[in-house]
Design a protein around this motif. Structure first.
Motif, PDB file in Angstrom:
ATOM      1  N   ARG A   1       0.713  -1.132   0.050  1.00  0.00           N
ATOM      2  CA  ARG A   1      -0.149  -0.030   0.025  1.00  0.00           C
ATOM      3  C   ARG A   1       1.005   1.195   0.150  1.00  0.00           C
TER       4      ARG A   1
ATOM      5  N   VAL B   1       1.920   2.029  -3.657  1.00  0.00           N
ATOM      6  CA  VAL B   1       0.838   2.537  -4.385  1.00  0.00           C
ATOM      7  C   VAL B   1       0.500   3.904  -3.742  1.00  0.00           C
TER       8      VAL B   1
ATOM      9  N   PRO C   1      -7.558  -0.426  -9.299  1.00  0.00           N
ATOM     10  CA  PRO C   1      -7.177  -2.225  -9.136  1.00  0.00           C
ATOM     11  C   PRO C   1      -7.511  -2.509  -7.789  1.00  0.00           C
TER      12      PRO C   1
ATOM     13  N   PRO D   1      -6.509  -4.945  -4.660  1.00  0.00           N
ATOM     14  CA  PRO D   1      -5.197  -5.915  -4.198  1.00  0.00           C
ATOM     15  C   PRO D   1      -5.411  -7.404  -4.295  1.00  0.00           C
ATOM     16  N   ARG D   2      -4.500  -8.158  -3.954  1.00  0.00           N
ATOM     17  CA  ARG D   2      -4.716  -9.619  -3.797  1.00  0.00           C
ATOM     18  C   ARG D   2      -4.279  -9.737  -2.439  1.00  0.00           C
TER      19      ARG D   2
ATOM     20  N   ARG E   1      -1.439  -7.008  -1.362  1.00  0.00           N
ATOM     21  CA  ARG E   1      -0.612  -6.430  -2.277  1.00  0.00           C
ATOM     22  C   ARG E   1      -1.031  -6.178  -3.708  1.00  0.00           C
ATOM     23  N   TRP E   2      -0.700  -5.122  -4.405  1.00  0.00           N
ATOM     24  CA  TRP E   2      -1.237  -4.806  -5.736  1.00  0.00           C
ATOM     25  C   TRP E   2      -0.352  -5.353  -6.711  1.00  0.00           C
TER      26      TRP E   2
ATOM     27  N   GLU F   1      -0.801  -3.283 -12.777  1.00  0.00           N
ATOM     28  CA  GLU F   1      -2.343  -2.644 -12.725  1.00  0.00           C
ATOM     29  C   GLU F   1      -2.325  -1.421 -12.373  1.00  0.00           C
ATOM     30  N   VAL F   2      -1.604  -1.137 -11.365  1.00  0.00           N
ATOM     31  CA  VAL F   2      -1.547   0.201 -10.783  1.00  0.00           C
ATOM     32  C   VAL F   2      -0.986   1.205 -11.685  1.00  0.00           C
TER      33      VAL F   2
END
Length: 72
Positions: free
Chosen positions: A13, A16, A38, A40-41, A49-50, A54-55
């Motif tokens: 985060r 991001v 997007p 996160p996973r 986490r992203w 995608e970000v």
């Protein structure tokens, strides 16, 4: 011919927030309100986490502003 796969780099985060130049509370609002942001996973019970690409794609999709335009 197959499309090359993006580099699957996971970011937290704070990365991001740094990439977008926003506050933590703004990130929270974007997650709730912006359907294009997007998601996160989940890696564990308290870890998300992203995907960096995608970000980056989200950033590229943002509206371009004519900063010095006359507003018409």
């Amino acid at each position: 011919m197959t499309k090359p796969q993006p580099d699957l780099q996971l970011i937290d985060r704070w990365e991001v927030i740094r990439m977008l130049g926003i506050s933590e509370s703004t990130l929270e609002r974007m997650l709730v309100r912006d359907e294009h942001f997007p998601l996160p996973r989940r890696l564990g019970t308290r870890t998300v986490r992203w995907l960096k690409h995608e970000v980056e794609s989200f950033i590229r999709s943002l509206e371009v502003v004519d900063y010095f335009g006359d507003g018409t």
